[in-house]
Design a protein around this motif. Structure first.
Motif, mmCIF file in Angstrom:
data_model
loop_
_atom_site.group_PDB
_atom_site.id
_atom_site.type_symbol
_atom_site.label_atom_id
_atom_site.label_comp_id
_atom_site.label_asym_id
_atom_site.label_seq_id
_atom_site.Cartn_x
_atom_site.Cartn_y
_atom_site.Cartn_z
ATOM 1 N N ASN A 237 0.792 -1.224 0.000
ATOM 2 C CA ASN A 237 0.000 0.000 0.000
ATOM 3 C C ASN A 237 0.827 1.277 0.000
ATOM 4 O O ASN A 237 0.359 2.316 -0.487
ATOM 5 C CB ASN A 237 -0.979 -0.004 1.178
ATOM 6 N N TYR A 238 2.058 1.234 0.511
ATOM 7 C CA TYR A 238 2.922 2.411 0.400
ATOM 8 C C TYR A 238 3.162 2.728 -1.074
ATOM 9 O O TYR A 238 2.988 3.871 -1.515
ATOM 10 C CB TYR A 238 4.254 2.175 1.113
ATOM 11 N N ASN A 239 3.542 1.725 -1.846
ATOM 12 C CA ASN A 239 3.791 1.923 -3.277
ATOM 13 C C ASN A 239 2.545 2.395 -4.010
ATOM 14 O O ASN A 239 2.608 3.287 -4.865
ATOM 15 C CB ASN A 239 4.278 0.617 -3.911
ATOM 16 N N ILE A 240 1.419 1.784 -3.675
ATOM 17 C CA ILE A 240 0.181 2.099 -4.390
ATOM 18 C C ILE A 240 -0.266 3.528 -4.102
ATOM 19 O O ILE A 240 -0.597 4.293 -5.019
ATOM 20 C CB ILE A 240 -0.922 1.085 -4.027
ATOM 21 N N ILE A 241 -0.255 3.925 -2.838
ATOM 22 C CA ILE A 241 -0.728 5.260 -2.480
ATOM 23 C C ILE A 241 0.216 6.325 -3.012
ATOM 24 O O ILE A 241 -0.225 7.324 -3.607
ATOM 25 C CB ILE A 241 -0.914 5.374 -0.956
ATOM 26 N N GLU B 174 4.893 4.831 -12.346
ATOM 27 C CA GLU B 174 4.901 3.553 -13.068
ATOM 28 C C GLU B 174 5.728 2.516 -12.308
ATOM 29 O O GLU B 174 5.319 1.350 -12.161
ATOM 30 C CB GLU B 174 5.466 3.770 -14.465
ATOM 31 N N THR B 175 6.887 2.918 -11.824
ATOM 32 C CA THR B 175 7.747 2.005 -11.064
ATOM 33 C C THR B 175 7.083 1.569 -9.764
ATOM 34 O O THR B 175 7.097 0.387 -9.403
ATOM 35 C CB THR B 175 9.093 2.692 -10.767
ATOM 36 N N LEU B 176 6.488 2.508 -9.056
ATOM 37 C CA LEU B 176 5.840 2.196 -7.780
ATOM 38 C C LEU B 176 4.633 1.278 -7.964
ATOM 39 O O LEU B 176 4.439 0.318 -7.212
ATOM 40 C CB LEU B 176 5.412 3.494 -7.091
ATOM 41 N N LEU B 177 3.805 1.568 -8.972
ATOM 42 C CA LEU B 177 2.557 0.834 -9.151
ATOM 43 C C LEU B 177 2.749 -0.534 -9.810
ATOM 44 O O LEU B 177 1.801 -1.318 -9.888
ATOM 45 C CB LEU B 177 1.570 1.671 -9.961
#
Length: 476
Positions: free
Chosen positions: A138-142, A205-208
């Motif tokens: 969820n850190y990456n997604i948010i 893009e990298t995070l998601l």
């Protein structure tokens, strides 16, 4: 920036979802403002702030009205009757931006877009120091969604308030707000803003990448449901395709458009879904949505603009005549079979007047098919691919695939680049009715004519919205 002094931040709470409901994750109620330290002490606080960003974007001043089916669609001459002098949107349809009512719309769009950006920056200001509160990915997604939404809003600000790169890539454009601050920020050039949009989107893009799914198969986490209503992984790639094409980088535009298409996460609507029972009519083509805005109160403006009730006035409505409709769909040249033309779910009679009914909100319709306005769609990826291929012959293949999906005859081989571009233009006119994308098409190519405009030559006087006076006075 001056308007940031008075921002009210939306902090949303998500209602519990049931299996029989629409799972209205964005149909939320604002709370009163709370302390920053308390807001971001939990993962739920970050989620609520993110939901608030989407809710702000869905406001009628932005994508719940002005930037889709009302003001922006009027600028593209998407309706017939708005150029009549007694129409409420006459001054918009004739690009008289100094009119007081139109100035108010333009200023409100600007302030609300930057308020939405400030909300995303509010999240980004706090998220890295609070990694420990997040579970799973969820850190990456948010963070990824906040960056993507920030880039998305800035890009549309650029497309509205600055010349296109084709017109003048070195022109002074808008501030790009990367921090939560009220300090005046310098206006950057068109090219500089595009570069910062790209930077944010590439990071997003990298995070998601950790969650490329468009659904939540397990169904245990509502936060991961309804990804098409959020800046998901594929929406970021689709937005990059749009951004690169706007900047005339056709190599990258083609690569990203093809990647979205090849993902097989999206499909074209079928004619059966437009002719089925009232509960299952899919007016906005949700299987094609890469990113759509969820507007919880969409019924009210849609009923106001696209339906006739006793006592209603035509100067408040948006209409398309049958003559215009036939011309746009080229019914005399084989377009009469187009599912977008023949479907009674997309064109409906209200008190004897034909209205585009793509956005109608009908009680019998399933909740999951309502309250959504498409912003990034599969069809656009095909149009981008068609325009970006090195040869007209390869571009035509993409265009013919979507023509087949719309049940119209394929175009014959042998089109040159100009003829192919004209066919792509016709598709933009047909596919993006009521969603406000056609104006950006005209502007991107710096075309000197907008079909249906009363004005003669169209240039940056019409294409570039004036900055609010307070921004000129207060900004750098």
């Amino acid at each position: 920036m001056k308007h940031l002094r008075n921002i009210f931040f939306l902090v949303a709470s998500v209602a519990s979802l049931t299996l029989t409901s629409c799972k209205k994750w964005l149909d939320v109620r604002p709370k009163t403002e709370i302390k920053e330290s308390e807001q971001f002490s939990t993962e739920q606080g970050f989620k609520d702030a993110l939901y608030g960003s989407y809710q702000k974007a869905a406001d009628g001043q932005l994508y719940g009205g002005n930037l889709t089916f009302s003001f922006l669609e009027v600028l593209s001459q998407g309706y017939d009757n708005t150029t009549k002098i007694d129409h409420d949107f006459f001054y918009a349809a004739t690009y008289q931006y100094s009119n007081a009512g139109i100035t108010d719309i333009i200023n409100n769009i600007w302030s609300n877009m930057y308020a939405t950006i400030a909300q995303t920056n509010y999240i980004l200001k706090n998220i890295d120091s609070k990694k420990s509160v997040f579970t799973a990915d969820n850190y990456n997604i948010i963070k990824g969604e906040a960056l993507a939404l920030r880039a998305f809003i800035h890009f549309d600000l650029l497309r509205l308030y600055a010349p296109s790169p084709k017109s003048d890539a070195t022109a002074t454009a808008i501030p790009y707000m990367t921090a939560f601050t009220v300090t005046p920020q310098a206006r950057l050039t068109v090219s500089e803003v595009i570069a910062l949009c790209e930077k944010d989107l590439k990071e997003a893009e990298t995070l998601l990448k950790v969650y490329p799914q468009m659904s939540n198969p397990g169904g245990n986490d509502d936060f991961l449901a309804f990804r098409s209503n959020r800046m998901n992984y594929w929406a970021v790639k689709a937005l990059l395709a749009r951004l690169y094409l706007y900047n005339n980088n056709k190599v990258q535009a083609l690569a990203y458009a093809k990647e979205v298409i090849a993902s097989n996460n999206f499909r074209f609507i079928t004619s059966g879904e437009l002719t089925t029972n009232a509960a299952d009519l899919n007016r906005t083509f949700t299987p094609e949505h890469i990113f759509s805005i969820y507007v919880s109160k969409l019924r009210d403006p849609v009923s106001s603009y696209f339906m006739m009730a006793t006592g209603d006035k035509m100067y408040k409505k948006f209409t398309i005549t049958e003559e215009r409709r036939k011309a746009v769909f080229e019914t005399a040249a084989g377009g009469s079979t187009d599912i977008r033309f023949v479907s009674n779910s997309l064109w409906s009679v209200s008190n004897g007047i034909i209205f585009p009914s793509k956005l109608w909100q009908v009680d019998e319709n399933r909740e999951s098919l309502k309250k959504r306005i498409p912003v990034l769609s599969l069809s656009e990826m095909y149009y981008i691919a068609a325009e970006s291929e090195p040869s007209p012959a390869e571009g035509l293949k993409w265009l013919n695939r979507i023509r087949a999906a719309r049940n119209i005859i394929e175009l014959q081989a042998g089109l040159d680049a100009a003829a192919l571009q004209n066919e792509i233009f016709k598709e933009y006119r047909r596919d993006f009715i009521c969603v406000g994308q056609l104006f950006y098409y005209y502007k991107r190519l710096n075309l000197a004519k907008i079909e249906g405009a009363l004005n003669g030559t169209i240039n940056n006087t019409q294409y570039v919205l004036p900055l609010p006076n307070q921004e000129i006075e207060f900004g750098k």
